[in-house]
Design a protein around this motif. Structure first.
Motif, PDB file in Angstrom:
ATOM      1  N   PRO A  37       0.898  -1.223   0.055  1.00  0.00           N
ATOM      2  CA  PRO A  37      -0.037  -0.056  -0.271  1.00  0.00           C
ATOM      3  C   PRO A  37       0.775   1.241   0.094  1.00  0.00           C
ATOM      4  O   PRO A  37       1.883   1.373   0.585  1.00  0.00           O
ATOM      5  CB  PRO A  37      -0.865   0.027   1.314  1.00  0.00           C
ATOM      6  CG  PRO A  37       0.110  -1.223   2.061  1.00  0.00           C
ATOM      7  CD  PRO A  37       0.710  -1.968   1.263  1.00  0.00           C
ATOM      8  N   LEU A  38       0.401   2.104  -0.763  1.00  0.00           N
ATOM      9  CA  LEU A  38       1.156   3.630  -0.787  1.00  0.00           C
ATOM     10  C   LEU A  38       1.191   4.370   0.374  1.00  0.00           C
ATOM     11  O   LEU A  38       1.785   5.058   0.520  1.00  0.00           O
ATOM     12  CB  LEU A  38       0.911   4.435  -2.075  1.00  0.00           C
ATOM     13  CG  LEU A  38       1.207   3.606  -3.191  1.00  0.00           C
ATOM     14  CD1 LEU A  38       0.752   4.326  -4.459  1.00  0.00           C
ATOM     15  CD2 LEU A  38       2.700   3.190  -3.504  1.00  0.00           C
ATOM     16  N   ARG A  39      -0.125   4.286   1.129  1.00  0.00           N
ATOM     17  CA  ARG A  39      -0.620   4.876   2.325  1.00  0.00           C
ATOM     18  C   ARG A  39      -1.102   3.785   3.231  1.00  0.00           C
ATOM     19  O   ARG A  39      -1.891   2.936   2.777  1.00  0.00           O
ATOM     20  CB  ARG A  39      -1.195   6.139   2.194  1.00  0.00           C
ATOM     21  CG  ARG A  39      -0.669   7.242   1.258  1.00  0.00           C
ATOM     22  CD  ARG A  39      -1.498   8.244   1.067  1.00  0.00           C
ATOM     23  NE  ARG A  39      -2.487   8.030   0.098  1.00  0.00           N
ATOM     24  CZ  ARG A  39      -2.441   7.784  -1.104  1.00  0.00           C
ATOM     25  NH1 ARG A  39      -1.254   7.881  -1.792  1.00  0.00           N
ATOM     26  NH2 ARG A  39      -3.662   7.719  -1.936  1.00  0.00           N
ATOM     27  N   ASP A  40      -0.782   3.992   4.550  1.00  0.00           N
ATOM     28  CA  ASP A  40      -1.445   2.955   5.435  1.00  0.00           C
ATOM     29  C   ASP A  40      -3.079   3.433   5.681  1.00  0.00           C
ATOM     30  O   ASP A  40      -3.946   2.606   5.809  1.00  0.00           O
ATOM     31  CB  ASP A  40      -0.796   2.777   6.831  1.00  0.00           C
ATOM     32  CG  ASP A  40       0.440   2.316   6.742  1.00  0.00           C
ATOM     33  OD1 ASP A  40       0.548   1.513   5.879  1.00  0.00           O
ATOM     34  OD2 ASP A  40       1.557   2.613   7.504  1.00  0.00           O
ATOM     35  N   LEU A  41      -3.195   4.664   5.559  1.00  0.00           N
ATOM     36  CA  LEU A  41      -4.559   5.383   6.055  1.00  0.00           C
ATOM     37  C   LEU A  41      -4.873   6.053   4.633  1.00  0.00           C
ATOM     38  O   LEU A  41      -4.237   6.876   3.953  1.00  0.00           O
ATOM     39  CB  LEU A  41      -4.639   6.156   7.105  1.00  0.00           C
ATOM     40  CG  LEU A  41      -4.534   5.543   8.470  1.00  0.00           C
ATOM     41  CD1 LEU A  41      -4.459   6.514   9.602  1.00  0.00           C
ATOM     42  CD2 LEU A  41      -5.465   4.511   8.770  1.00  0.00           C
ATOM     43  N   VAL A  42      -6.137   6.003   4.069  1.00  0.00           N
ATOM     44  CA  VAL A  42      -6.484   6.336   2.965  1.00  0.00           C
ATOM     45  C   VAL A  42      -8.013   7.273   3.136  1.00  0.00           C
ATOM     46  O   VAL A  42      -8.935   6.594   3.999  1.00  0.00           O
ATOM     47  CB  VAL A  42      -6.533   5.387   1.589  1.00  0.00           C
ATOM     48  CG1 VAL A  42      -5.385   4.952   1.634  1.00  0.00           C
ATOM     49  CG2 VAL A  42      -7.695   4.325   1.954  1.00  0.00           C
ATOM     50  N   ASP A  43      -8.461   7.933   2.585  1.00  0.00           N
ATOM     51  CA  ASP A  43      -9.769   8.246   2.327  1.00  0.00           C
ATOM     52  C   ASP A  43     -10.572   7.512   1.645  1.00  0.00           C
ATOM     53  O   ASP A  43     -10.201   6.698   0.741  1.00  0.00           O
ATOM     54  CB  ASP A  43      -9.920   9.541   1.592  1.00  0.00           C
ATOM     55  CG  ASP A  43      -9.530  10.729   2.297  1.00  0.00           C
ATOM     56  OD1 ASP A  43      -9.360  10.841   3.486  1.00  0.00           O
ATOM     57  OD2 ASP A  43      -8.946  11.758   1.816  1.00  0.00           O
ATOM     58  N   PRO A  44     -11.798   6.801   2.221  1.00  0.00           N
ATOM     59  CA  PRO A  44     -12.522   6.183   1.655  1.00  0.00           C
ATOM     60  C   PRO A  44     -12.905   6.176   0.119  1.00  0.00           C
ATOM     61  O   PRO A  44     -12.840   7.354  -0.528  1.00  0.00           O
ATOM     62  CB  PRO A  44     -14.073   6.250   2.257  1.00  0.00           C
ATOM     63  CG  PRO A  44     -13.706   6.752   3.626  1.00  0.00           C
ATOM     64  CD  PRO A  44     -12.545   7.835   3.298  1.00  0.00           C
ATOM     65  N   ASP A  45     -12.531   5.194  -0.729  1.00  0.00           N
ATOM     66  CA  ASP A  45     -12.646   5.249  -2.115  1.00  0.00           C
ATOM     67  C   ASP A  45     -12.842   3.624  -2.551  1.00  0.00           C
ATOM     68  O   ASP A  45     -12.386   2.660  -2.420  1.00  0.00           O
ATOM     69  CB  ASP A  45     -10.894   5.673  -2.659  1.00  0.00           C
ATOM     70  CG  ASP A  45     -10.985   5.732  -4.055  1.00  0.00           C
ATOM     71  OD1 ASP A  45     -11.827   5.253  -4.940  1.00  0.00           O
ATOM     72  OD2 ASP A  45     -10.410   6.695  -4.577  1.00  0.00           O
ATOM     73  N   GLU A  46     -13.705   3.847  -3.605  1.00  0.00           N
ATOM     74  CA  GLU A  46     -14.239   2.350  -3.888  1.00  0.00           C
ATOM     75  C   GLU A  46     -13.268   1.531  -4.642  1.00  0.00           C
ATOM     76  O   GLU A  46     -13.096   0.408  -4.620  1.00  0.00           O
ATOM     77  CB  GLU A  46     -15.606   2.757  -4.949  1.00  0.00           C
ATOM     78  CG  GLU A  46     -16.060   1.311  -5.359  1.00  0.00           C
ATOM     79  CD  GLU A  46     -17.317   1.589  -6.393  1.00  0.00           C
ATOM     80  OE1 GLU A  46     -17.592   0.940  -7.200  1.00  0.00           O
ATOM     81  OE2 GLU A  46     -18.142   2.727  -6.169  1.00  0.00           O
ATOM     82  N   THR A  47     -12.418   2.339  -5.298  1.00  0.00           N
ATOM     83  CA  THR A  47     -11.145   1.669  -6.042  1.00  0.00           C
ATOM     84  C   THR A  47     -10.222   0.825  -5.134  1.00  0.00           C
ATOM     85  O   THR A  47      -9.621  -0.019  -5.371  1.00  0.00           O
ATOM     86  CB  THR A  47     -10.125   2.578  -6.834  1.00  0.00           C
ATOM     87  OG1 THR A  47      -9.703   3.432  -6.196  1.00  0.00           O
ATOM     88  CG2 THR A  47     -11.017   3.197  -8.038  1.00  0.00           C
ATOM     89  N   VAL A  48     -10.123   1.169  -3.846  1.00  0.00           N
ATOM     90  CA  VAL A  48      -9.348   0.424  -2.793  1.00  0.00           C
ATOM     91  C   VAL A  48     -10.153  -0.938  -2.302  1.00  0.00           C
ATOM     92  O   VAL A  48      -9.618  -1.772  -2.517  1.00  0.00           O
ATOM     93  CB  VAL A  48      -9.199   1.359  -1.439  1.00  0.00           C
ATOM     94  CG1 VAL A  48      -8.554   0.643  -0.565  1.00  0.00           C
ATOM     95  CG2 VAL A  48      -8.247   2.673  -2.001  1.00  0.00           C
ATOM     96  N   SER A  49     -11.493  -0.572  -2.084  1.00  0.00           N
ATOM     97  CA  SER A  49     -12.165  -1.796  -1.700  1.00  0.00           C
ATOM     98  C   SER A  49     -12.369  -2.893  -2.959  1.00  0.00           C
ATOM     99  O   SER A  49     -12.466  -3.999  -2.911  1.00  0.00           O
ATOM    100  CB  SER A  49     -13.633  -1.508  -1.240  1.00  0.00           C
ATOM    101  OG  SER A  49     -14.434  -0.714  -2.400  1.00  0.00           O
ATOM    102  N   ASP A  50     -12.565  -2.121  -4.378  1.00  0.00           N
ATOM    103  CA  ASP A  50     -12.421  -3.200  -5.275  1.00  0.00           C
ATOM    104  C   ASP A  50     -11.194  -3.838  -5.319  1.00  0.00           C
ATOM    105  O   ASP A  50     -11.017  -5.126  -5.764  1.00  0.00           O
ATOM    106  CB  ASP A  50     -12.763  -2.119  -6.727  1.00  0.00           C
ATOM    107  CG  ASP A  50     -13.959  -1.735  -6.849  1.00  0.00           C
ATOM    108  OD1 ASP A  50     -15.069  -2.134  -6.200  1.00  0.00           O
ATOM    109  OD2 ASP A  50     -14.200  -0.769  -7.826  1.00  0.00           O
ATOM    110  N   ALA A  51     -10.028  -3.159  -5.170  1.00  0.00           N
ATOM    111  CA  ALA A  51      -8.804  -3.856  -5.417  1.00  0.00           C
ATOM    112  C   ALA A  51      -8.814  -5.093  -4.283  1.00  0.00           C
ATOM    113  O   ALA A  51      -8.146  -6.103  -4.618  1.00  0.00           O
ATOM    114  CB  ALA A  51      -7.537  -3.037  -4.995  1.00  0.00           C
ATOM    115  N   ALA A  52      -9.095  -4.850  -3.211  1.00  0.00           N
ATOM    116  CA  ALA A  52      -9.208  -5.907  -1.985  1.00  0.00           C
ATOM    117  C   ALA A  52      -9.929  -7.045  -2.465  1.00  0.00           C
ATOM    118  O   ALA A  52      -9.664  -8.236  -2.440  1.00  0.00           O
ATOM    119  CB  ALA A  52      -9.682  -5.345  -0.789  1.00  0.00           C
TER     120      ALA A  52
END
Length: 74
Positions: A37-52
């Motif tokens: 991960p490029l950052r440990d904490l991120v603002d909610p973003d659908e692309t992050v959950s899609d990646a998971a």
């Protein structure tokens, strides 16, 4: 839910498919053939959950840091 999401990658489980970096390049990169991960904490973003959700070995975990609730994978 808190204002941010915590992103973690189990690098022992990661097989380096690169789907996460392809799905969410602003949040993941392959380092030494493993997802990072490029950052440990991120603002909610659908692309992050899609990646998971698309990780073939479920090496990515996205949680609410305030509660510990799992956001992805579902």
């Amino acid at each position: 839910m808190s204002g941010q999401w915590k992103v973690a990658v189990d690098r022992d489980r990661c097989i380096g498919s690169g789907l996460c970096a392809g799905t969410a390049p602003d949040y993941f990169a392959l380092v030494d053939k493993k997802s990072t991960p490029l950052r440990d904490l991120v603002d909610p973003d659908e692309t992050v959950s899609d990646a998971a959700d698309c990780c073939p070995v479920e090496a990515i975990l996205v949680t609410d840091p305030a509660t510990g609730d799992t956001i992805a994978p579902i």
